[in-house]
Design a protein around this motif. Sequence first.
Motif, PDB file in Angstrom:
ATOM      1  N   GLU B 188      29.579 -12.942  -7.866  1.00 44.82           N
ATOM      2  CA  GLU B 188      28.598 -11.886  -7.570  1.00 44.82           C
ATOM      3  C   GLU B 188      29.300 -10.583  -7.216  1.00 44.82           C
ATOM      4  O   GLU B 188      28.827  -9.491  -7.556  1.00 44.82           O
ATOM      5  CB  GLU B 188      27.662 -12.345  -6.449  1.00 44.82           C
ATOM      6  N   SER B 189      30.421 -10.691  -6.540  1.00 45.36           N
ATOM      7  CA  SER B 189      31.180  -9.488  -6.197  1.00 45.36           C
ATOM      8  C   SER B 189      31.684  -8.798  -7.477  1.00 45.36           C
ATOM      9  O   SER B 189      31.597  -7.572  -7.615  1.00 45.36           O
ATOM     10  CB  SER B 189      32.342  -9.881  -5.288  1.00 45.36           C
ATOM     11  N   LEU B 190      32.201  -9.594  -8.419  1.00 39.65           N
ATOM     12  CA  LEU B 190      32.652  -9.023  -9.702  1.00 39.65           C
ATOM     13  C   LEU B 190      31.504  -8.343 -10.434  1.00 39.65           C
ATOM     14  O   LEU B 190      31.649  -7.243 -10.964  1.00 39.65           O
ATOM     15  CB  LEU B 190      33.199 -10.129 -10.615  1.00 39.65           C
ATOM     16  N   LEU B 191      30.356  -9.024 -10.454  1.00 41.10           N
ATOM     17  CA  LEU B 191      29.193  -8.470 -11.162  1.00 41.10           C
ATOM     18  C   LEU B 191      28.737  -7.161 -10.518  1.00 41.10           C
ATOM     19  O   LEU B 191      28.435  -6.190 -11.215  1.00 41.10           O
ATOM     20  CB  LEU B 191      28.043  -9.480 -11.145  1.00 41.10           C
ATOM     21  N   THR B 192      28.706  -7.146  -9.189  1.00 45.47           N
ATOM     22  CA  THR B 192      28.241  -5.943  -8.489  1.00 45.47           C
ATOM     23  C   THR B 192      29.171  -4.768  -8.764  1.00 45.47           C
ATOM     24  O   THR B 192      28.723  -3.658  -9.084  1.00 45.47           O
ATOM     25  CB  THR B 192      28.173  -6.215  -6.972  1.00 45.47           C
ATOM     26  N   ARG B 193      30.482  -5.019  -8.682  1.00 46.87           N
ATOM     27  CA  ARG B 193      31.439  -3.928  -8.933  1.00 46.87           C
ATOM     28  C   ARG B 193      31.374  -3.482 -10.396  1.00 46.87           C
ATOM     29  O   ARG B 193      31.471  -2.303 -10.701  1.00 46.87           O
ATOM     30  CB  ARG B 193      32.854  -4.375  -8.551  1.00 46.87           C
ATOM     31  N   GLY B 194      31.212  -4.453 -11.282  1.00 45.32           N
ATOM     32  CA  GLY B 194      31.128  -4.121 -12.706  1.00 45.32           C
ATOM     33  C   GLY B 194      29.901  -3.279 -13.015  1.00 45.32           C
ATOM     34  O   GLY B 194      29.981  -2.286 -13.733  1.00 45.32           O
ATOM     35  N   ARG B 195      28.772  -3.667 -12.453  1.00 43.35           N
ATOM     36  CA  ARG B 195      27.534  -2.896 -12.695  1.00 43.35           C
ATOM     37  C   ARG B 195      27.644  -1.492 -12.113  1.00 43.35           C
ATOM     38  O   ARG B 195      27.178  -0.522 -12.714  1.00 43.35           O
ATOM     39  CB  ARG B 195      26.336  -3.621 -12.079  1.00 43.35           C
ATOM     40  N   LYS B 196      28.259  -1.410 -10.924  1.00 41.99           N
ATOM     41  CA  LYS B 196      28.394  -0.096 -10.289  1.00 41.99           C
ATOM     42  C   LYS B 196      29.247   0.828 -11.165  1.00 41.99           C
ATOM     43  O   LYS B 196      28.912   1.987 -11.386  1.00 41.99           O
ATOM     44  CB  LYS B 196      29.048  -0.279  -8.904  1.00 41.99           C
ATOM     45  N   ARG B 197      30.332   0.276 -11.670  1.00 40.89           N
ATOM     46  CA  ARG B 197      31.224   1.083 -12.512  1.00 40.89           C
ATOM     47  C   ARG B 197      30.533   1.475 -13.827  1.00 40.89           C
ATOM     48  O   ARG B 197      30.647   2.605 -14.289  1.00 40.89           O
ATOM     49  CB  ARG B 197      32.507   0.284 -12.804  1.00 40.89           C
ATOM     50  N   LEU B 198      29.812   0.523 -14.405  1.00 39.91           N
ATOM     51  CA  LEU B 198      29.085   0.832 -15.647  1.00 39.91           C
ATOM     52  C   LEU B 198      28.061   1.939 -15.410  1.00 39.91           C
ATOM     53  O   LEU B 198      27.901   2.836 -16.236  1.00 39.91           O
ATOM     54  CB  LEU B 198      28.348  -0.415 -16.153  1.00 39.91           C
ATOM     55  N   ALA B 199      27.381   1.867 -14.263  1.00 37.86           N
ATOM     56  CA  ALA B 199      26.380   2.895 -13.952  1.00 37.86           C
ATOM     57  C   ALA B 199      27.043   4.268 -13.855  1.00 37.86           C
ATOM     58  O   ALA B 199      26.468   5.269 -14.293  1.00 37.86           O
ATOM     59  CB  ALA B 199      25.668   2.546 -12.653  1.00 37.86           C
ATOM     60  N   GLN B 200      28.272   4.305 -13.315  1.00 32.00           N
ATOM     61  CA  GLN B 200      28.989   5.588 -13.246  1.00 32.00           C
ATOM     62  C   GLN B 200      29.352   6.077 -14.649  1.00 32.00           C
ATOM     63  O   GLN B 200      29.163   7.237 -14.995  1.00 32.00           O
ATOM     64  CB  GLN B 200      30.273   5.434 -12.416  1.00 32.00           C
ATOM     65  N   LEU B 201      29.892   5.147 -15.451  1.00 31.10           N
ATOM     66  CA  LEU B 201      30.338   5.528 -16.793  1.00 31.10           C
ATOM     67  C   LEU B 201      29.177   5.964 -17.684  1.00 31.10           C
ATOM     68  O   LEU B 201      29.351   6.773 -18.592  1.00 31.10           O
ATOM     69  CB  LEU B 201      31.078   4.348 -17.456  1.00 31.10           C
ATOM     70  N   LEU B 202      28.011   5.398 -17.417  1.00 30.03           N
ATOM     71  CA  LEU B 202      26.868   5.655 -18.295  1.00 30.03           C
ATOM     72  C   LEU B 202      25.798   6.510 -17.612  1.00 30.03           C
ATOM     73  O   LEU B 202      24.621   6.463 -17.993  1.00 30.03           O
ATOM     74  CB  LEU B 202      26.262   4.315 -18.746  1.00 30.03           C
ATOM     75  N   ALA B 203      26.224   7.283 -16.632  1.00 29.36           N
ATOM     76  CA  ALA B 203      25.252   8.052 -15.845  1.00 29.36           C
ATOM     77  C   ALA B 203      24.417   8.978 -16.730  1.00 29.36           C
ATOM     78  O   ALA B 203      23.191   9.077 -16.567  1.00 29.36           O
ATOM     79  CB  ALA B 203      25.970   8.844 -14.764  1.00 29.36           C
ATOM     80  N   GLU B 204      25.062   9.636 -17.697  1.00 26.69           N
ATOM     81  CA  GLU B 204      24.320  10.576 -18.549  1.00 26.69           C
ATOM     82  C   GLU B 204      23.306   9.849 -19.420  1.00 26.69           C
ATOM     83  O   GLU B 204      22.185  10.316 -19.618  1.00 26.69           O
ATOM     84  CB  GLU B 204      25.289  11.356 -19.448  1.00 26.69           C
ATOM     85  N   ASP B 205      23.729   8.694 -19.943  1.00 25.27           N
ATOM     86  CA  ASP B 205      22.803   7.916 -20.769  1.00 25.27           C
ATOM     87  C   ASP B 205      21.631   7.415 -19.943  1.00 25.27           C
ATOM     88  O   ASP B 205      20.493   7.381 -20.421  1.00 25.27           O
ATOM     89  CB  ASP B 205      23.545   6.729 -21.400  1.00 25.27           C
ATOM     90  N   ALA B 206      21.937   7.031 -18.689  1.00 24.92           N
ATOM     91  CA  ALA B 206      20.863   6.533 -17.826  1.00 24.92           C
ATOM     92  C   ALA B 206      19.871   7.649 -17.532  1.00 24.92           C
ATOM     93  O   ALA B 206      18.645   7.432 -17.576  1.00 24.92           O
ATOM     94  CB  ALA B 206      21.466   5.995 -16.530  1.00 24.92           C
ATOM     95  N   ALA B 207      20.394   8.852 -17.266  1.00 28.34           N
ATOM     96  CA  ALA B 207      19.508   9.981 -16.967  1.00 28.34           C
ATOM     97  C   ALA B 207      18.631  10.288 -18.175  1.00 28.34           C
ATOM     98  O   ALA B 207      17.420  10.544 -18.048  1.00 28.34           O
ATOM     99  CB  ALA B 207      20.337  11.195 -16.586  1.00 28.34           C
ATOM    100  N   GLU B 208      19.254  10.228 -19.357  1.00 29.28           N
ATOM    101  CA  GLU B 208      18.515  10.510 -20.585  1.00 29.28           C
ATOM    102  C   GLU B 208      17.432   9.458 -20.828  1.00 29.28           C
ATOM    103  O   GLU B 208      16.310   9.770 -21.212  1.00 29.28           O
ATOM    104  CB  GLU B 208      19.502  10.508 -21.752  1.00 29.28           C
ATOM    105  N   LEU B 209      17.796   8.220 -20.521  1.00 24.77           N
ATOM    106  CA  LEU B 209      16.834   7.128 -20.716  1.00 24.77           C
ATOM    107  C   LEU B 209      15.646   7.282 -19.768  1.00 24.77           C
ATOM    108  O   LEU B 209      14.502   7.034 -20.133  1.00 24.77           O
ATOM    109  CB  LEU B 209      17.550   5.793 -20.471  1.00 24.77           C
ATOM    110  N   LEU B 210      15.945   7.695 -18.528  1.00 27.66           N
ATOM    111  CA  LEU B 210      14.872   7.880 -17.548  1.00 27.66           C
ATOM    112  C   LEU B 210      13.947   9.026 -17.958  1.00 27.66           C
ATOM    113  O   LEU B 210      12.747   8.988 -17.701  1.00 27.66           O
ATOM    114  CB  LEU B 210      15.468   8.182 -16.163  1.00 27.66           C
ATOM    115  N   GLY B 211      14.547  10.017 -18.631  1.00 27.26           N
ATOM    116  CA  GLY B 211      13.758  11.175 -19.036  1.00 27.26           C
ATOM    117  C   GLY B 211      13.009  10.951 -20.338  1.00 27.26           C
ATOM    118  O   GLY B 211      12.141  11.738 -20.701  1.00 27.26           O
ATOM    119  N   ALA B 212      13.331   9.860 -21.028  1.00 27.54           N
ATOM    120  CA  ALA B 212      12.695   9.596 -22.326  1.00 27.54           C
ATOM    121  C   ALA B 212      11.222   9.254 -22.144  1.00 27.54           C
ATOM    122  O   ALA B 212      10.851   8.642 -21.151  1.00 27.54           O
ATOM    123  CB  ALA B 212      13.409   8.447 -23.022  1.00 27.54           C
ATOM    124  N   PRO B 213      10.379   9.659 -23.114  1.00 25.87           N
ATOM    125  CA  PRO B 213       8.948   9.354 -22.972  1.00 25.87           C
ATOM    126  C   PRO B 213       8.700   7.858 -23.082  1.00 25.87           C
ATOM    127  O   PRO B 213       9.420   7.173 -23.772  1.00 25.87           O
ATOM    128  CB  PRO B 213       8.321  10.117 -24.140  1.00 25.87           C
TER     129      PRO B 213
END
Lengths: 170, 213
Positions: B188-213
């Motif tokens: 679980e620790s590996l998964l949490t750190r991995g997800r956190k890092r992915l969220a950082q790397l993909l921050a722009e894509d996430a923002a774009e996805l949130l803004g998508a209709p």
Amino acid sequence: MSKSGMTLERFAELVASYGADPARWPDDERRSGVELMSGNPRAADIAAGAGTLDKLLAGLPAPAPASAALCDRLEAISTLPQDHNAPARPARPGQLANRGGYSIFTALFGSGASPALIPQAAGLLMICLAGGVALGLSDFAAPRETTLVVDPSAYFFGDPGLDKDLEELD
Amino acid sequence: MVSDGSPSSRADSFANSRPAAEEASHGLLAEPDHVLAELVGEGNRAAYSVLVTRHVDRHVGFAERVLGSRPEAEDAVQEAFVKLWINAHRYDRSKAKFTTWFYRIVLNQCLDQKRKKRPDALPEGFDVVDGRDGPDKELQDVQRAQRVALALTELPDRQAAAITLCYFEGLTNREAADILELNIKALESLLTRGRKRLAQLLAEDAAELLGAP
């Protein structure tokens, strides 16, 4: 805390590890997690925050099936003799260069030789090498005085090319 | 023999080149993995063929997620099957399920290859173009998927492996933990750190996805 005992703190850990989709949560925590998420707005917010990354991950396409070339190579593996000691494998181009020491070993001792014998073989080679060096330094192989005798006729009669050159000069 | 790589054509490939083995394979199709692995340990080629057909696609996909390159993934899986052929006699069903044992072999092969890989080598097949402003939604989705795949390969090895096992291979946390030889808490620790890092790397894509209709 949900009726079945999950705390908000544990819920946040669960979502941080496995994402917001209850299908990925551990079996023994799924029911209590879903209960908390549906009854607690803060839990629902935590899940919603994780949902974006889940969507990005879900957007990855399924990998293509293995290529026919790989399948052919995998098939070839089972045609090799099954030797429990020596790894034999069909090589892709360029892979042989990576075999390093084992290739040298098999070249010297044959492909059937066990890799477990590498230390012994290396030791044997080192002993031979040391013996050769010692022999070179001993009296047996001491440099002897030599006299260089130059016999010009040997050159003239032994080298038709030179005769030909002389004829041309004549 | 030319085949298109589909499971059925692969089965045909094995079958046509070795009719006797194919006949033997049919008798083994219903056997569980651990029985087949034991037969492979005795040199049974038909059992090996069944295991290849049953597992090759899944493990190539897994290796591709971890390595970010199809050719490298196929190399890793080939080496893993060589190890299976050679070491099947060492498989002990009382210690691990066959899938857990073989995932470990494939994962270790992937991690070995990653260590040997040149540090400046970019993942093959990922010609990432920033197409966020492009008009074609389908193209944007493809490019976003490429960025996600690339981000996955930028994670530390074991974080990438943990996420791949839990998110894409559909394994339970216990199975993933067994493959990585960890306890659940460490997984679980590996998964949490991995997800956190992915969220950082993909921050722009996430923002774009949130803004998508």
